[in-house]
Motif scaffolding. Structure first.
Motif: not given
Length: 242
Positions: A138-143, A168-175
């Motif tokens: 998992v990395n910053v910027g991943d959905t 299920v919900a998509n979220v965007d990784v910030t940290d």
């Protein structure tokens, strides 16, 4: 002060109410019931053989995932103080269905510093287990995808709008090194097509079909934090063997 709240969907369970709300940065007194977070939007899931609905003393409480035949992974704040009153419906997207299993006596194991718990159940469940991610998954910027049976409204008591079908919900990784409810290492993300919250506590975050997080906090609107399980694989392996 952070407005992030622990994600437990208590529905009357005393233990859930006791740990219901806390900021991602530091512990503070329990807020009033109207501060409970709610899941909004997302979509229903067709199949999730690894999914586990968590009950405390028979009351719907949290979400979880089965990661090995006799081991379920969830959040610490979902089970702390619940003793042996933890049980699950496993392997079905309908929270009222699935194989029933209960915690073995003394089978609830809580991490020392992170919002994580492992529950050793009373019999082996044969299903498709959640595959666990490792460093780099998992990395910053991943959905990424978040799953849970949380409430779907903000204008009624949670018990009146808990989702019967897993969502299920998509979220965007910030940290990937922020903090969970207990100060453990977390994956933080912002709202995509939905935001996880009440009742979704303990549920999984998946990145590229691997579980990388366990639901810990949310502000109900835009931000959420999931304990970063890639940082705690040694602890998980020591107990569950995976």
């Amino acid at each position: 002060m952070s407005i992030a709240r622990a994600l437990t969907g208590a529905v009357g369970a005393a233990i859930a109410l006791a740990a219901f709300a806390a900021p991602a940065q530091a512990a503070e007194p329990t807020p009033p019931p109207d501060a409970r977070p709610m899941i909004i939007d997302g979509s229903e899931v067709d199949s999730a053989p690894w999914a586990a609905r968590l009950f405390v003393n028979g009351q719907e409480n949290c979400t979880a995932s089965i990661i090995a035949p006799e081991w379920v992974l969830t959040a610490q704040h979902c089970v702390e103080g619940a003793g042996d009153g933890v049980s699950f419906n496993i392997g079905n997207v309908d929270q009222t269905q699935g194989e029933k299993a209960s915690a073995k006596p003394g089978g609830v194991h809580i991490h020392d510093t992170a919002d994580l718990a492992l529950v050793n159940i009373d019999h082996a469940v044969q299903t498709e287990y959640a595959p666990l991610g490792a460093t780099g998954d998992v990395n910053v910027g991943d959905t990424v995808q978040t799953y849970g049976w949380g409430a779907t409204c903000t204008d009624k008591p949670e018990i009146e709008c808990q989702s019967q079908i897993l969502k299920v919900a998509n979220v965007d990784v910030t940290d990937i090194a922020c903090q969970d409810y207990r100060g453990g290492t977390a994956v933080c993300a912002t709202r995509g097509d939905g935001i996880p919250a009440g009742g979704d506590s303990g549920g999984p975050m998946f990145s590229n079909n691997k579980q990388v997080g366990v639901a810990s906090t949310s502000d109900r609107q835009q931000n959420t934090a999931y304990t970063n399980i890639t940082e705690y694989r040694d602890w998980i392996k020591q107990l569950a063997g995976v």
